[in-house]
Design a protein around this motif. Structure first.
Motif, mmCIF file in Angstrom:
data_model
loop_
_atom_site.group_PDB
_atom_site.id
_atom_site.type_symbol
_atom_site.label_atom_id
_atom_site.label_comp_id
_atom_site.label_asym_id
_atom_site.label_seq_id
_atom_site.Cartn_x
_atom_site.Cartn_y
_atom_site.Cartn_z
ATOM 1 N N ILE A 98 65.544 -12.583 -16.617
ATOM 2 C CA ILE A 98 64.720 -11.373 -16.522
ATOM 3 C C ILE A 98 65.172 -10.334 -17.542
ATOM 4 O O ILE A 98 64.377 -9.590 -18.111
ATOM 5 N N LEU A 99 66.467 -10.303 -17.818
ATOM 6 C CA LEU A 99 67.011 -9.323 -18.772
ATOM 7 C C LEU A 99 66.500 -9.536 -20.195
ATOM 8 O O LEU A 99 66.594 -8.635 -21.025
ATOM 9 N N THR A 100 65.959 -10.706 -20.486
ATOM 10 C CA THR A 100 65.456 -10.980 -21.840
ATOM 11 C C THR A 100 64.004 -10.511 -22.033
ATOM 12 O O THR A 100 63.493 -10.558 -23.153
ATOM 13 N N LEU A 101 63.360 -10.056 -20.968
ATOM 14 C CA LEU A 101 61.949 -9.689 -21.055
ATOM 15 C C LEU A 101 61.779 -8.296 -21.649
ATOM 16 O O LEU A 101 62.703 -7.471 -21.622
ATOM 17 N N PRO A 102 60.601 -7.989 -22.222
ATOM 18 C CA PRO A 102 60.381 -6.717 -22.934
ATOM 19 C C PRO A 102 60.695 -5.496 -22.085
ATOM 20 O O PRO A 102 60.210 -5.373 -20.954
ATOM 21 N N GLY A 103 61.528 -4.616 -22.638
ATOM 22 C CA GLY A 103 61.823 -3.334 -22.018
ATOM 23 C C GLY A 103 62.848 -3.362 -20.912
ATOM 24 O O GLY A 103 63.326 -2.301 -20.481
ATOM 25 N N VAL A 104 63.225 -4.526 -20.400
ATOM 26 C CA VAL A 104 64.113 -4.598 -19.247
ATOM 27 C C VAL A 104 65.528 -4.177 -19.634
ATOM 28 O O VAL A 104 66.091 -4.667 -20.617
ATOM 29 N N ALA A 132 57.591 -12.004 -13.062
ATOM 30 C CA ALA A 132 58.173 -13.213 -13.658
ATOM 31 C C ALA A 132 59.405 -13.701 -12.889
ATOM 32 O O ALA A 132 59.935 -14.764 -13.206
ATOM 33 N N TRP A 133 59.831 -12.937 -11.918
ATOM 34 C CA TRP A 133 61.018 -13.299 -11.138
ATOM 35 C C TRP A 133 60.563 -14.141 -9.952
ATOM 36 O O TRP A 133 60.266 -13.643 -8.873
ATOM 37 N N HIS A 134 60.521 -15.448 -10.131
ATOM 38 C CA HIS A 134 59.957 -16.338 -9.122
ATOM 39 C C HIS A 134 60.995 -16.734 -8.093
ATOM 40 O O HIS A 134 62.125 -17.101 -8.431
ATOM 41 N N ILE A 135 60.592 -16.676 -6.846
ATOM 42 C CA ILE A 135 61.468 -17.056 -5.721
ATOM 43 C C ILE A 135 60.697 -18.033 -4.847
ATOM 44 O O ILE A 135 59.558 -17.778 -4.461
#
Length: 415
Positions: A355-361, A407-410
């Motif tokens: 998730i940290l690689t996604l835009p703006g995160v 995008a954070w699928h659980i």
């Protein structure tokens, strides 16, 4: 000695101990063992079965009268009345019992806001859920029913018609909530008709947006007033979070309304968390005001955006110091988004590192682990994953945070 009443966070206790202060934490009996282990030798811990148990609170006060108690504090809404009662028993300065009642009883709160001429939804007190039907003759359908002393939208329902109300009653929908042990001292696990303090029913506001304003005052002086916007109105959404708003027309009108609400509750020193609805006709109404910091990850958002350390500010107030706050200027705007995890045992989860690689995160944290049993929806209290994202505007920051959250699928296996 500083007495701190707390439920699921020990941030104020920790901040006071870090300053060398002697602390006694009072926590729900259901989590006494857990909190005692967590405290270790750093501070003492005692417990109460219910925050409304005046007899048990009186016994604790009696045990403490021989000691020098400097303050009685809390940052948890469900503890405000108990903290005020202890102050009155121990003759300690701070938020009064009437202030605590106004800040936690939604009917008394709305009476105070109404007397101040502030815009609020039409409402009525009711003794039982079934009484919502006759109230609807005046308020209309749909309507909102909630515990007067509720928090985090627990027990709050939007009911569209008399038929839906009847169906919900017949299926036992109001027979009690499955909530974490630590929250049961509030009484919110009981059947709706048995929750202490009674119920409130109010007209449903078809909101186009919902906001919050974080206020801090010191002896009548405003230290800050910071408005934010939720991703969607809280009732009926599965995505929670906030984005702090930059100066502008919307910013200024929200602050003006929040200041008036804080005045209506006689706030001189301390926090206020004011929630505001924008109706479809563009008018603003005050939803509620709490005399405590914003909950969940709002303190983290304030820290990322403005460098505000909310537990440190609360410790300043507890020790009688003017809060040391200098609003930092972070590039762009930061938004926070969080989602409720479905009920079941967690079998797979996207790593936070992805998730940290996604835009703006700029940050991503989770309350969850593989194999854990997730409790599902529980108002705005039980949240699973949290994303913080930056954007050039509030809208872009919010878009980045919500997109990363999606995008954070659980995956869960049904219980």
């Amino acid at each position: 000695m500083h007495i701190v009443l707390s439920t699921y966070r020990s941030s104020l206790e920790d901040a006071l101990v870090d300053r060398g202060q002697n602390v006694l934490a009072i926590v729900p009996t259901a989590i006494l063992e857990q909190r005692t282990t967590q405290a270790g030798a750093r501070y003492q811990v005692r417990s109460v079965k219910s925050w409304d148990d005046s007899g048990q609170l009186a016994r604790i006060a009696g045990d403490l009268r021989a000691q020098s108690v400097a303050s009685v504090d809390t940052t948890d809404e469900q503890c405000l009345r108990a903290a005020a009662l202890l102050r009155s028993m121990l003759h300690v300065d701070g938020q009064s019992r009437i202030q605590a009642l106004r800040a936690t009883d939604k009917a008394v709160m709305k009476d105070a806001l109404n007397r101040a001429g502030l815009p609020i939804a039409r409402h009525q007190r009711i003794a039982a859920v079934a009484d919502a039907a006759p109230a609807a003759r005046d308020l209309g359908w749909p309507l909102v029913i909630k515990p007067r002393r509720g928090f985090g939208t627990l027990g709050t329902s939007v009911i569209s018609s008399h038929a839906e109300l009847g169906k919900l009653l017949s299926t036992g929908a109001f027979n009690g909530l499955n909530i974490p042990n630590g929250l049961q001292a509030s009484g919110m696990h009981l059947a709706m008709d048995a929750i202490p303090g009674g119920l409130l029913v109010e007209e449903f506001i078809d909101a186009s947006a919902e906001y919050h304003v974080e206020v801090l005052r010191w002896r009548g002086e405003e230290v800050y007033a910071i408005p934010g916007r939720y991703p969607a109105p809280l009732l009926g959404t599965d995505t929670f979070g906030a984005v702090l708003l930059p100066p502008g027309t919307e910013h200024d009108e929200l602050i003006a309304l929040a200041r008036a609400a804080a005045d209506a509750l006689d706030l001189e020193t301390g926090f206020a968390h004011v929630e505001v609805l924008r109706a479809r006709d563009d008018s603003l109404l005050i939803g509620e005001i709490g005399l405590r910091p914003g909950g969940s990850q709002v303190p983290r958002l304030l820290e990322l955006q403005h460098g505000i350390d909310v537990p440190a500010v609360a410790a300043d107030l507890a020790t009688g110091q003017r809060p040391s706050v200098t609003l930092a200027s972070s590039p762009g705007t930061i938004a926070w988004a969080a989602a409720v995890t479905p009920r079941g045992r967690i079998t797979a989860m996207t790593p936070a590192e992805d998730i940290l690689t996604l835009p703006g995160v700029i940050a991503a944290t989770s309350d969850l682990t593989l194999g854990q049993l997730a409790g599902g929806a529980l108002g705005s209290v039980a949240l699973g994953t949290h994303v913080y994202a930056r954007g050039a505007t509030a809208e872009l920051a919010e878009r980045n945070a919500v997109a990363a959250l999606r995008a954070w699928h659980i995956t869960v296996a049904p219980r």
